[in-house]
Design an enzyme around this catalytic site. Structure first.
Site, PDB file in Angstrom:
ATOM      1  N   PRO A 115       0.815  -1.202   0.000  1.00 25.02           N
ATOM      2  CA  PRO A 115       0.000   0.000   0.000  1.00 25.02           C
ATOM      3  C   PRO A 115       0.860   1.268   0.000  1.00 25.02           C
ATOM      4  CG  PRO A 115      -0.665  -1.524   1.724  1.00 25.02           C
ATOM      5  CD  PRO A 115       0.624  -2.024   1.173  1.00 25.02           C
ATOM      6  N   GLU A 116       0.666   2.104  -0.985  1.00 20.26           N
ATOM      7  CA  GLU A 116       1.274   3.431  -1.020  1.00 20.26           C
ATOM      8  C   GLU A 116       0.121   4.432  -0.940  1.00 20.26           C
ATOM      9  OE1 GLU A 116       4.103   3.819  -4.287  1.00 20.26           O
ATOM     10  OE2 GLU A 116       4.436   1.671  -4.290  1.00 20.26           O
ATOM     11  N   LYS A 141       1.058   7.379   4.547  1.00 22.73           N
ATOM     12  CA  LYS A 141       0.500   6.031   4.380  1.00 22.73           C
ATOM     13  C   LYS A 141      -0.188   5.559   5.655  1.00 22.73           C
ATOM     14  CE  LYS A 141       4.317   5.142   1.225  1.00 22.73           C
ATOM     15  NZ  LYS A 141       5.663   4.563   1.087  1.00 22.73           N
ATOM     16  N   HIS A 166      -4.282  -7.277   1.225  1.00 16.71           N
ATOM     17  CA  HIS A 166      -3.849  -8.422   0.425  1.00 16.71           C
ATOM     18  C   HIS A 166      -4.684  -9.652   0.762  1.00 16.71           C
ATOM     19  CE1 HIS A 166      -0.538  -5.665   0.724  1.00 16.71           C
ATOM     20  NE2 HIS A 166      -0.014  -6.204  -0.338  1.00 16.71           N
ATOM     21  N   ARG A 175       3.150 -10.334   7.182  1.00 14.85           N
ATOM     22  CA  ARG A 175       4.540 -10.183   7.619  1.00 14.85           C
ATOM     23  C   ARG A 175       4.737  -9.426   8.926  1.00 14.85           C
ATOM     24  NH1 ARG A 175       7.747  -8.740   2.241  1.00 14.85           N
ATOM     25  NH2 ARG A 175       9.421  -8.505   3.719  1.00 14.85           N
ATOM     26  N   ARG A 213      16.414  -1.069  -3.492  1.00 11.31           N
ATOM     27  CA  ARG A 213      15.057  -1.329  -3.983  1.00 11.31           C
ATOM     28  C   ARG A 213      15.097  -1.839  -5.412  1.00 11.31           C
ATOM     29  NH1 ARG A 213      14.082  -1.732   0.205  1.00 11.31           N
ATOM     30  NH2 ARG A 213      13.105  -0.375   1.705  1.00 11.31           N
TER      31      ARG A 213
END
Length: 288
Positions: free
Chosen positions: A2-3, A59, A95, A127, A278
């Site tokens: 999520p951004e 966020k 998710h 996670r 990244r």
DNA sequence: GTGTTTGTTATCAA
DNA sequence: CTTGATAACAAACA
């Protein structure tokens, strides 16, 4: 992951269903999720509190409570918020389960809000990077003050953006765009997309940018974010939105996740490199 | 068993 | 102070 557009989508949807709901009980299945409070204390403080407003900052999702405390939720990489009305499941973001499991709670459910009208909000996070915090109004300001400017706010002007660029001339463009203390809300996917749309390599040093390029960059940040919100975010791997639909912006991605595939402008295979730790995607011909 | 995935923070080095 | 690199967190997946 999520951004800003995904978190904005989730926030809007939660706002539609949660305003003025009263929390009957909170069940904490992973104590680290509510750190630094202890689960017992966290639950007790929330009992019988109602949600008076819901906002997003960077966020972070913010629930305002009727006693002027606030719940802050950060989904980090795999967090999801699923709102369920008995006999009418409504998925509001995050998710889906790797194993396709639909039943809730499941093994990734870290916290559950039970409301007095029998509806339920599940916080799932495979996670365990995500968190849910309970803070006072004073703490709220402290928690948020380090965050940079909201790129979709009025305050985010071209001059302001140029100021930020000039402040860190030796950084790479991507490093700067990902810096939450300067501009809040961009993440790996949208930064790569913004760089592609602007024709700039993500590892380009900011002092080499021309006025025209900075201007185009500024416009494209806003353009991409607005477009992504319009399509309810990106389901790169597994984010879903209301009623379980994936975010449709995934169909608009031009470089992210397209390693070795032909550039949509020039057919040159998209490169993927590791930049600032990244995964970084770009077209070596279209982006300079 | 290895490498990859990424938001954020911490730590170390130059 | 700036910057870059790396690890840590954590779990799944190819």
């Amino acid at each position: 992951m999520p951004e800003l557009p995904e978190v904005e989508t989730i926030t809007r949807e939660l706002k539609k269903v949660l305003i003025l709901k009263t929390i009957q009980q909170v069940k904490i299945k992973n104590s680290k999720t509510v750190h630094p409070l202890k689960p017992r204390s966290f639950s007790l403080k929330l009992q019988n509190k109602s949600i008076t407003d819901i906002k997003r900052r960077a966020k972070i999702i913010i629930f305002k409570l009727n006693n002027d405390d606030y719940i802050l939720i950060h989904l980090k990489m795999t967090g999801q918020l699923i709102y369920s009305i008995p006999n009418n499941l409504l998925i509001t973001g995050g998710h889906p389960q790797p194993d396709g499991e639909v039943n809730l709670p499941n093994k990734f459910t870290r916290l559950i809000f039970y409301f007095t009208d029998n509806s339920i909000l599940y916080f799932n996070d495979m996670r365990k990077f995500g968190w849910v915090r309970l803070v006072t109004k004073e703490d709220l300001d402290n928690s948020l003050k380090k965050l940079g400017i909201e790129p979709l706010s009025k305050e985010f002007t071209f001059n302001k953006f140029k100021e930020i660029i000039k402040k860190y001339p030796k950084r790479s463009l991507k490093k700067l765009l990902l810096d939450q203390t300067q501009i809040a809300g961009l993440g790996n996917i949208y930064v790569d997309e913004i760089c592609f749309l602007t024709g700039l390599r993500p590892d380009r040093k900011t002092y080499t940018l021309t006025e025209t390029q900075i201007k185009k960059l500024y416009q494209n940040i806003i353009k991409i974010l607005k477009l992504a919100i319009k399509h309810k975010g990106t389901s790169s791997k597994n984010y879903v939105t209301t009623s379980g639909q994936p975010g449709n912006f995934v169909h608009f991605l031009k470089v992210y996740g397209r390693e070795k595939k032909p550039c949509l402008n020039c057919q040159t295979p998209i490169k993927k490199i590791n930049h600032i730790g990244r995964g970084t995607h770009f077209c070596s011909k279209c982006q300079k």
